[in-house]
Structure formats: C-alpha cells, structure tokens
Design a protein around this motif. Structure first.
Motif, PDB file in Angstrom:
ATOM      1  N   TRP A   1      73.594  62.714  85.881  1.00  0.00           N
ATOM      2  CA  TRP A   1      74.760  63.474  85.428  1.00  0.00           C
ATOM      3  C   TRP A   1      75.775  63.569  86.554  1.00  0.00           C
ATOM      4  CZ3 TRP A   1      74.097  65.322  80.391  1.00  0.00           C
ATOM      5  CH2 TRP A   1      75.204  65.972  79.845  1.00  0.00           C
TER       6      TRP A   1
ATOM      7  N   ARG B   1      72.528  59.819  79.234  1.00  0.00           N
ATOM      8  CA  ARG B   1      72.126  60.767  80.269  1.00  0.00           C
ATOM      9  C   ARG B   1      71.596  62.033  79.609  1.00  0.00           C
ATOM     10  NH1 ARG B   1      78.025  62.775  82.683  1.00  0.00           N
ATOM     11  NH2 ARG B   1      78.738  63.846  80.824  1.00  0.00           N
TER      12      ARG B   1
ATOM     13  N   VAL C   1      76.138  73.008  81.111  1.00  0.00           N
ATOM     14  CA  VAL C   1      75.776  71.859  81.940  1.00  0.00           C
ATOM     15  C   VAL C   1      75.719  72.258  83.406  1.00  0.00           C
ATOM     16  CG1 VAL C   1      76.619  69.637  82.808  1.00  0.00           C
ATOM     17  CG2 VAL C   1      76.540  70.067  80.345  1.00  0.00           C
TER      18      VAL C   1
ATOM     19  N   LYS D   1      72.402  71.899  85.642  1.00  0.00           N
ATOM     20  CA  LYS D   1      72.423  71.073  86.852  1.00  0.00           C
ATOM     21  C   LYS D   1      71.885  71.869  88.053  1.00  0.00           C
ATOM     22  CE  LYS D   1      76.227  68.683  87.567  1.00  0.00           C
ATOM     23  NZ  LYS D   1      77.678  68.379  87.582  1.00  0.00           N
TER      24      LYS D   1
ATOM     25  N   SER E   1      71.723  65.961  75.789  1.00  0.00           N
ATOM     26  CA  SER E   1      71.593  64.526  76.000  1.00  0.00           C
ATOM     27  C   SER E   1      72.685  63.819  75.214  1.00  0.00           C
ATOM     28  CB  SER E   1      70.209  64.020  75.574  1.00  0.00           C
ATOM     29  OG  SER E   1      69.896  64.439  74.256  1.00  0.00           O
TER      30      SER E   1
ATOM     31  N   LEU F   1      69.999  66.420  80.407  1.00  0.00           N
ATOM     32  CA  LEU F   1      69.644  67.559  81.243  1.00  0.00           C
ATOM     33  C   LEU F   1      68.682  68.446  80.466  1.00  0.00           C
ATOM     34  CD1 LEU F   1      73.041  68.644  82.841  1.00  0.00           C
ATOM     35  CD2 LEU F   1      71.036  67.804  84.072  1.00  0.00           C
TER      36      LEU F   1
END
Length: 420
Positions: free
Chosen positions: A391, A194, A412, A416, A167, A196
């Motif tokens: 993201w 943002r 990341v 995702k 984050s 994840l």
C-alpha cells in the motif's frame, strides 16, 4: 488461526465460488492530466454518489464515490474531447477542456430532469410485456462481438462502523457476445492488487468474500441469462409500472418486481430501468427477499465455524449499463451484505458489512489477446488471499479507480499504522 466466513457475492447461485490467479503487474504509461472534482445536485446542493464521469467519445470513465468526488486520469488529447457527466434523474452535463482547467476545486452542478412523458405509449404500459420485449432485444442492443474490459474492483469489510479489511484491484474482464446469454467463456484476471487487514486482537473473526471480482460475470444480469432476466424466471415475479425517470437525457421505464411464488430458494425484490425507445436495460436495483431468513442464509453463506450464529440483515445489488453509439455495455456493479454474528453462550452480537463495487474504466473491442485458462479465476478461491500486502501513494499510477471516500482514507491510515 482466525475463523473464516466466506460469502458468495453472486448469491443468485449458491455455488459461485471463484479462483483468483494474479498476473505480474504492469503499469500503464503515465497520463498527462488528472481531472478531479465533486458532483452535486444544483437544487439541494447534496453530493451525488455513483455518477458516471467519462471522456466524450471514448470508453474511458469512472464513477463518483459516496462523497460525490471523482478523479479521472487521461492524456491531453483525450481531455480535449471534454467530459460527460450523467446520473439517473438528472440532465447530462458536458464540460469542455477550458472549463475543466479553470480551477482545481472543480464542482459540477447537475440539474434534476423533469419527468416528461412521451406521447407514445408502448405495449399498453403492461410492465411484464415491456420486460419480455427488452429481453428479446438484448442481441440487438448489446455487444455482438467479444470485448475486453478494464475494471477497478474494491472490497471492504466493516465491523460495526470500523473497517477491518480493505482490498482492491485492477482487472481484465473478457466477455463474449451477448447473442448467447451465458458466461461459460467469460473470464477475469488480475492485473494489480493490494490489501490491508486489521491487526487488532479483538478482530478474531475474519470475514472474507468468495469470488468477489467475478461480480462482473455473474451479476451482469443481461449477459447471464440464468441470473434474473429469463422468460422462466419472470414467472416467479409480479411486475408493476412506476414513475418514469431520466437517464442520459433519455426517458426510462421503471418497473418494480417482487416474488409472486414461494420457492425452495430466496428470490428478489427490486426495480428494472428500461430505455423507452430502445428497450434496453440500463439499470437494475434489487435485493434478496429476507422474508425467510433460512433461505437467505443458504443463498449467501459459504462457510462458518462451529458455534457461530449468522443472521443476515440485507443483501442488495446495483447494476448499471451505459450506452455508447448504438450499443450498451456493462458499467458499474455494487453489492452490500449486512449481517450479525454472535457465538453461542455469548450475550452480544457484532454487526458486519461486506461491501464491494466494480466500475469499468476502459473497453477494447477486437484486437486483444484472450485470457488464458491458467490466468483466469478458478473455483473456490478468495480474492483477498491472493493479492499482495502492498500500500503506497503511487500504487495505481495511471490506472483509473474509484476514489476512496474520506472515511475509507482515514480507515486505511489506521490499518497501515496497525501493520507497522
């Protein structure tokens, strides 16, 4: 529902649990140039981490990541001033606009600085006396008026070597004068953020950091008089003079400290870096004394589920300041918490690392609106829970950030894919 462990990053006080209230994101105007590159040691050719990269004569800057890379977004007029690169133990490097534009794969070679001792010996090299004199000079050496900082903040949690959450945010940090060494009126608000989170079934333990972005308030040890640098706190430590180093082409005292008394709470072990001429604190590198694990747990653990055993391995901090004109300002903060967790009746434990860092990317003095109490972080909130799950490649646009490392970029991508 996933279990929750909360951590107080400002473990100087066990009650630092802060609220985060996001504002509407507002994108800045698109900048003209993006300066990217990698910084290396000219002798060893190793990549250099946490190197300051700034536009000469401005408050705009960033730092290199663990891979030594950086990206700086500026207007053409700002880039015309050139870029200044500085790091502890190295001579400053200056690059003109022509040098910056020669090629895309820019490599900046930094030359290690010789430790040339001044002929002047201040205060007989008594380390505690030097620290005391530096404390007395804080009102002179640091901002005597209010400032609004723009800062980038990133928070990650790893289970073993695998990232389970990322984050990050751009935030405003309001700081009052350093004449009064307290943070009661200082505030933080979120501009844009943002996150994840791992969707793997095996990640049943969610690790969250309490009050992370408020590093800029509570770990600013020069501003926060109760944190470490008070005359009373000095009595708890013994000090030792180490070899001096060069920072920003200026010689620095290096003074190590460690606990000399046994208190009811954990103390620290570390080093202070003090400008030899101005007696300004420029850097603090310290960690929580882990000799008594019970005290260490009390200092950092906010909440855990029943049956979970929590064993801290490391709690460390890095705080740096940067001089501009006649004053010195907060520049960068890093915090690392390593620990192991296991459930009772289970044989194996899991290793976790909660990592956070914040860099000041711009600063304004006067002529700005204060942060309202409504929008300021309040108590007992978790940054991760209040940012949007969003993201994409263009998220930050013209904001300056700390470039992600290659390992974080790969992580990341994996997170995702899990979220789809």
């Amino acid at each position: 529902m996933k279990n929750l462990i909360g951590f107080t990053l400002g473990c100087l006080f066990t009650f630092l649990c802060l609220d985060i209230t996001p504002l509407q994101a507002q994108d800045a105007a698109v900048n003209d140039l993006i300066i990217t590159g990698i910084v290396k040691n000219k002798d060893s050719r190793k990549k250099l981490e946490n190197v300051n990269v700034s536009i000469v004569g401005t408050n705009i800057g960033t730092v290199t990541n663990a891979d030594g890379t950086f990206s700086l977004k500026v207007t053409e007029a700002e880039a015309f001033r050139g870029v200044e690169v500085s790091h502890i133990g190295y001579l400053n490097t200056h690059l003109s606009l022509d040098e910056l534009g020669k090629r895309e794969d820019l490599t900046i070679w930094m030359i290690p600085a010789p430790n040339l001792l001044n002929e002047i010996v201040i205060y007989g090299n008594n380390p505690r006396t030097i620290v005391e004199e530096a404390i007395k000079k804080i009102p002179v050496n640091y901002a005597s008026s209010e400032n609004m900082l723009t800062a980038f903040y990133r928070e990650t949690v790893q289970k073993r070597r695998r990232y389970i959450s990322v984050s990050e945010a751009v935030m405003d940090v309001y700081k009052t004068s350093y004449d009064r060494r307290d943070t009661e009126q200082d505030k933080v608000q979120l501009q844009k953020g943002r996150r994840l989170l791992s969707q793997k079934g095996g990640d049943t333990l969610a690790v969250k950091v309490v009050g992370g972005p408020n590093l800029s308030l509570y770990l600013d040890i020069v501003k926060n008089g109760d944190a470490l640098l008070s005359m009373d706190n000095l009595n708890y430590y013994e000090f030792r003079m180490e070899e001096p180093v060069n920072l920003d082409n200026r010689m620095q005292y290096v003074i190590s400290f460690r606990p000399r008394v046994n208190l009811m709470y954990a103390l620290f072990i570390g080093k202070l870096y003090i400008d030899r001429e101005r007696l300004t604190f420029t850097r603090a590198d310290f960690s929580l004394d882990m000799a008594n694990r019970v005290k260490a747990v009390e200092a950092i653990l906010h909440k855990k589920p029943l049956g979970l055993r929590f064993r801290p391995q490391e709690v460390s901090y890095l705080v740096t300041y940067k001089q501009q004109d006649s004053k010195t300002y907060l520049n960068y903060i890093q915090n690392v918490i390593r620990f192991k967790c296991d459930w009772k009746k289970k044989l194996f434990s899991s290793s976790y690392t909660a990592y956070s860092e914040m860099v000041v990317t711009d600063r304004k003095e006067h002529a700005f609106s204060n942060i309202s109490n409504k929008n300021a972080f309040k108590q007992k909130q978790v940054f991760y829970d209040l940012v949007d799950e969003y993201w994409n490649e263009d998220f930050w646009k013209s904001y300056n950030i700390i470039e992600p490392t290659e390992s974080l970029e790969h992580a990341v991508d994996k997170l995702k894919k899990q979220s789809r």
